[in-house]
Design a protein around this motif. Structure first.
Motif, mmCIF file in Angstrom:
data_model
loop_
_atom_site.group_PDB
_atom_site.id
_atom_site.type_symbol
_atom_site.label_atom_id
_atom_site.label_comp_id
_atom_site.label_asym_id
_atom_site.label_seq_id
_atom_site.Cartn_x
_atom_site.Cartn_y
_atom_site.Cartn_z
ATOM 1 N N PRO A 171 62.979 17.274 10.763
ATOM 2 C CA PRO A 171 64.352 16.807 10.835
ATOM 3 C C PRO A 171 65.105 16.883 9.300
ATOM 4 C CG PRO A 171 62.923 14.832 10.817
ATOM 5 C CD PRO A 171 62.018 16.243 10.686
ATOM 6 N N TYR A 225 63.042 20.498 16.285
ATOM 7 C CA TYR A 225 62.845 19.429 16.945
ATOM 8 C C TYR A 225 61.891 19.539 18.132
ATOM 9 C CZ TYR A 225 67.048 17.649 14.548
ATOM 10 O OH TYR A 225 68.141 17.242 13.501
ATOM 11 N N PRO A 277 69.778 17.251 17.866
ATOM 12 C CA PRO A 277 69.938 16.486 16.603
ATOM 13 C C PRO A 277 70.571 14.951 16.955
ATOM 14 C CG PRO A 277 70.952 18.624 16.611
ATOM 15 C CD PRO A 277 70.519 18.760 17.880
ATOM 16 N N GLU A 278 71.233 14.901 18.116
ATOM 17 C CA GLU A 278 71.772 13.508 18.332
ATOM 18 C C GLU A 278 70.784 12.681 18.952
ATOM 19 O OE1 GLU A 278 74.098 10.015 18.782
ATOM 20 O OE2 GLU A 278 74.329 11.922 17.392
ATOM 21 N N HIS A 306 67.637 12.808 18.309
ATOM 22 C CA HIS A 306 66.869 12.580 17.154
ATOM 23 C C HIS A 306 67.403 11.122 16.526
ATOM 24 C CE1 HIS A 306 64.154 12.476 13.853
ATOM 25 N NE2 HIS A 306 65.261 12.727 13.032
ATOM 26 N N ARG A 307 68.519 11.324 16.015
ATOM 27 C CA ARG A 307 69.293 10.474 15.218
ATOM 28 C C ARG A 307 69.137 9.006 16.160
ATOM 29 N NH1 ARG A 307 72.806 14.615 13.695
ATOM 30 N NH2 ARG A 307 74.082 14.211 15.692
ATOM 31 N N ARG A 308 69.298 8.915 17.393
ATOM 32 C CA ARG A 308 69.426 7.752 18.145
ATOM 33 C C ARG A 308 67.828 7.023 18.301
ATOM 34 N NH1 ARG A 308 73.282 9.072 23.374
ATOM 35 N NH2 ARG A 308 74.957 9.887 22.329
ATOM 36 N N ALA A 318 65.447 7.901 16.199
ATOM 37 C CA ALA A 318 64.728 7.389 14.980
ATOM 38 C C ALA A 318 65.603 6.082 14.277
ATOM 39 C CB ALA A 318 65.160 8.472 13.771
ATOM 40 N N ARG A 319 66.693 5.733 14.437
ATOM 41 C CA ARG A 319 67.468 4.641 14.335
ATOM 42 C C ARG A 319 67.020 3.604 15.009
ATOM 43 N NH1 ARG A 319 72.503 6.463 15.124
ATOM 44 N NH2 ARG A 319 72.696 5.826 17.202
ATOM 45 N N ASN A 345 57.383 13.100 12.755
ATOM 46 C CA ASN A 345 58.375 13.880 11.949
ATOM 47 C C ASN A 345 57.509 14.106 10.571
ATOM 48 O OD1 ASN A 345 60.316 13.326 13.614
ATOM 49 N ND2 ASN A 345 60.561 11.455 12.857
#
Length: 364
Positions: free
Chosen positions: A293, A309, A325-326, A328-330, A332-333, A345
Motif C-alpha cells: 500500500p 492490493y 484503494p478506498e 484498503h483505507r477503510r 486499515a483504519r 501489508n
C-alpha cells in the motif's frame, strides 16, 4: 472499533517465521476481518466505464506511440526512453486482462471486445488465456494446490529457481508468436498437437502441471474468434521483415520482453509462495498474498491496475481496481496495526524479493 484476531506485528516482515505466523489460520478464518471486509465496502464494487475506458485507451495509445517513436528515432537515447515508456504503458494495458476475469460480463458493455481488439490480440494474449483459468486460483479448495494454475511454492524451492523464474519471461513474446503463428495452425490438421497446445499452452499460468479443460458453449466461440485474430496477427508479424526489415519487429519484441519481465517480477512478489499443496482458508490465502500500500508510489508502476492490493483482491475478487484503494483505507483504519489485515501489508518490491530469497535458503 470491530474486535478482531491479530498476529504479531513483525510477522509480516520476519522471514524466519512466516509459516508459523499463519498456522492458526490454516483451518479457521479470522471471521471478524472477513465481516469487516464485507460491511465496510458495501457501497463499493461498481465497475465504472468512465474510469476503465480512458485508463485502457490512454495507456494503449501511449504504448503504441512509444513503439513508433522507438522504431523511427535516430537518437539512441530517445529510442530507449520511448521504449521504456512504451513497455510500462503496454504493461498497464495488458493488466486489464485481470479485471476482465472478475467483472460481470455485462458490467462494461463492449470493454472485453475493445480490449481484445486493441490490446489482447495485438499482444497475442487475448482474454481467453486468462478467463476460465484465473478463477481457479481463487477457489477456496484449489488455491495453492497442484490444481492451481497460478501457484508454485517458490519460497520452498531451490535458490536458483527464483532468477530462472523471472528471466524466462524474456522469451514470452517469442513463445506467443510461435504458439499463434505456427502451433495453432498446425493443430488444425494435427489433433494431438491441437489438444496439447490447448491443455498446456493456452493459459497464462505458471504451474507446469496444470492441464486446461476443453472450452465449451459461448466461451468456446470467443476462443475461436480471439485465437483466429491472434494467429492472423502473429503470421503477419513473422512475414513483416520481408516488407519492412527486421528492425521494427525486433524493437517491438524487446519492448514487450521488458513488459513481460516486469510482470513476472510482479508475479514473483504477488504471494509469499509458502504453501506446500494443502487447501487453505480464505484468511490463510490472504496472508500468503501481498499488499504493497501507499505511501510509496513505485508499486503503481510495477503492480498497476490495482495489483498492489493483491491480498485485498483475494478477500474481494470482484472489487474493481479503482475501488481497492478506498477499501484498503477503510480496512486499515478500522482493523489497525498488528491486525490480521496488517499482516498482508508489505513495504516494497525489494523487501519482498529478499524475503522470498531468504526463504529459499532456509528451506534447503
Amino acid at each position: 472499533m470491530t474486535m478482531h484476531q491479530s498476529i504479531p506485528p513483525a510477522a509480516s516482515h520476519d522471514a524466519t517465521k512466516p509459516r508459523a505466523a499463519r498456522a492458526d489460520f490454516q483451518t479457521q478464518d479470522d471471521k471478524d476481518m472477513l465481516r469487516a471486509a464485507r460491511d465496510l465496502t458495501k457501497d463499493l464494487g461498481e465497475a465504472k466505464a468512465s474510469i476503465y475506458w480512458p485508463d485502457m485507451l490512454i495507456s494503449t495509445a501511449i504504448g503504441y506511440g512509444g513503439i513508433a517513436v522507438a522504431i523511427l528515432a535516430d537518437n539512441l537515447g530517445v529510442a530507449l526512453a520511448a521504449g521504456l515508456i512504451a513497455s510500462l504503458a503496454l504493461y498497464r494495458s495488458l493488466m486489464f486482462i485481470h479485471e476482465l476475469t472478475h467483472i460481470h460480463k455485462n458490467a462494461l458493455p463492449g470493454f472485453r471486445l475493445g480490449w481484445n481488439l486493441l490490446v489482447g490480440i495485438p499482444m497475442m494474449a487475448p482474454s481467453f488465456m486468462y478467463e476460465g483459468v484465473h478463477v481457479i486460483h481463487h477457489k477456496r479448495t484449489q488455491y495453492g494446490t497442484i490444481e492451481d494454475p497460478e501457484y508454485l511454492p517458490l519460497a520452498l524451492m531451490k535458490p536458483w529457481s527464483l532468477p530462472l523464474f523471472v528471466i524466462v519471461a524474456l522469451l514470452a513474446p517469442i513463445a506467443v508468436i510461435v504458439r499463434s503463428a505456427i502451433l495453432v495452425p498446425l493443430g488444425l490438421v494435427i489433433p494431438p498437437l491441437r489438444r496439447m497446445v490447448w491443455e498446456r499452452a493456452s493459459s497464462l499460468s505458471i504451474n507446469p502441471d496444470f492441464r486446461r479443460k476443453p472450452a465449451t458453449g459461448d466461451f468456446a466461440k470467443q476462443v475461436r474468434f480471439q485465437q483466429l485474430g491472434a494467429s492472423i496477427w502473429a503470421i503477419a508479424l513473422l512475414l513483416s521483415p520481408l516488407a519492412i526489415g527486421w528492425r521494427p519487429l525486433l524493437i517491438a519484441l524487446a519492448i514487450m520482453s521488458f513488459a513481460t519481465l516486469l510482470n513476472q517480477l510482479r508475479t514473483l512478489v504477488a504471494h509469499l509462495w509458502e504453501n506446500e499443496g494443502e487447501p487453505m482458508t480464505v484468511t490463510a490465502q490472504f496472508l500468503d498474498s501481498v499488499n504493497v500500500p501507499p505511501p510509496g508510489i513505485a508499486a503503481e508502476i510495477w503492480a498497476p491496475v490495482g495489483l498492489r492490493y493483491h491480498a485485498l483482491h483475494h478477500l474481494m475478487p470482484s472489487m474493481p481496481y479503482h475501488d481497492l484503494p478506498e477499501a484498503h483505507r477503510r480496512l486499515a483504519r478500522e482493523l489497525g496495526d498488528g491486525s490480521t489485515y496488517d499482516g498482508a501489508n508489505h513495504p516494497g518490491l525489494f523487501n519482498l524479493v529478499g524475503r522470498i530469497a531468504r526463504s529459499t535458503m532456509l528451506s534447503r
